[in-house]
Design an enzyme around this catalytic site. Structure first.
Site, PDB file in Angstrom:
ATOM      1  N   ALA A   1       1.011  -1.073  -0.233  1.00  0.00           N
ATOM      2  CA  ALA A   1      -0.033  -0.131   0.069  1.00  0.00           C
ATOM      3  C   ALA A   1       0.831   1.204  -0.181  1.00  0.00           C
ATOM      4  O   ALA A   1       2.114   1.383   0.314  1.00  0.00           O
ATOM      5  CB  ALA A   1      -1.062  -0.097   1.430  1.00  0.00           C
ATOM      6  N   CYS A   2       0.238   2.673  -0.104  1.00  0.00           N
ATOM      7  CA  CYS A   2       1.046   3.794  -0.326  1.00  0.00           C
ATOM      8  C   CYS A   2       1.826   3.917   1.029  1.00  0.00           C
ATOM      9  O   CYS A   2       1.088   3.543   1.922  1.00  0.00           O
ATOM     10  CB  CYS A   2      -0.165   4.723  -0.457  1.00  0.00           C
ATOM     11  N   PRO A   3       3.023   4.234   0.928  1.00  0.00           N
ATOM     12  CA  PRO A   3       3.844   4.803  -0.006  1.00  0.00           C
ATOM     13  C   PRO A   3       4.859   3.644  -0.707  1.00  0.00           C
ATOM     14  O   PRO A   3       5.794   4.194  -1.117  1.00  0.00           O
ATOM     15  CB  PRO A   3       4.689   5.701   0.655  1.00  0.00           C
TER      16      PRO A   3
ATOM     17  N   ASP B   1       1.402   9.613  -6.924  1.00  0.00           N
ATOM     18  CA  ASP B   1       2.580   9.677  -6.588  1.00  0.00           C
ATOM     19  C   ASP B   1       3.820   9.631  -7.456  1.00  0.00           C
ATOM     20  O   ASP B   1       4.578  10.558  -7.351  1.00  0.00           O
ATOM     21  CB  ASP B   1       2.737   8.621  -5.389  1.00  0.00           C
TER      22      ASP B   1
END
Length: 83
Positions: free
Chosen positions: A21-23, A54
């Protein structure tokens, strides 16, 4: 680049970050960018929608070239060219 052009581009490095998941996808891209040469193309696979924002932002900040994103079945392929 068009979706068709992106699907046929010669990729020097492919990063599969679909399980993060982000990041995570961005961090994986940052680690991998040092392993390819200037002008080479890297593909980042990600299921996290934030990656579509991103990676282009990071490319602009680092002077890399964001080439585009292709949506696949449940994930994204983001393409960039190293400066």
């Amino acid at each position: 680049m068009t979706t068709e052009e992106l699907k046929n581009v010669n990729v020097a490095k492919s990063i599969d970050a679909r399980g993060t998941a982000c990041p995570g996808p961005l961090l994986e891209a940052k680690k991998a960018i040092g392993t390819i040469g200037s002008g080479d193309i890297m593909e980042i696979l990600s299921a996290d929608e934030g990656t579509k924002v991103d990676i282009p932002k990071w490319c602009k900040k680092q002077d890399h070239e964001y080439l585009g994103t292709v949506e696949e079945n449940g994930y994204y392929k983001v393409y960039m060219k190293k400066k």
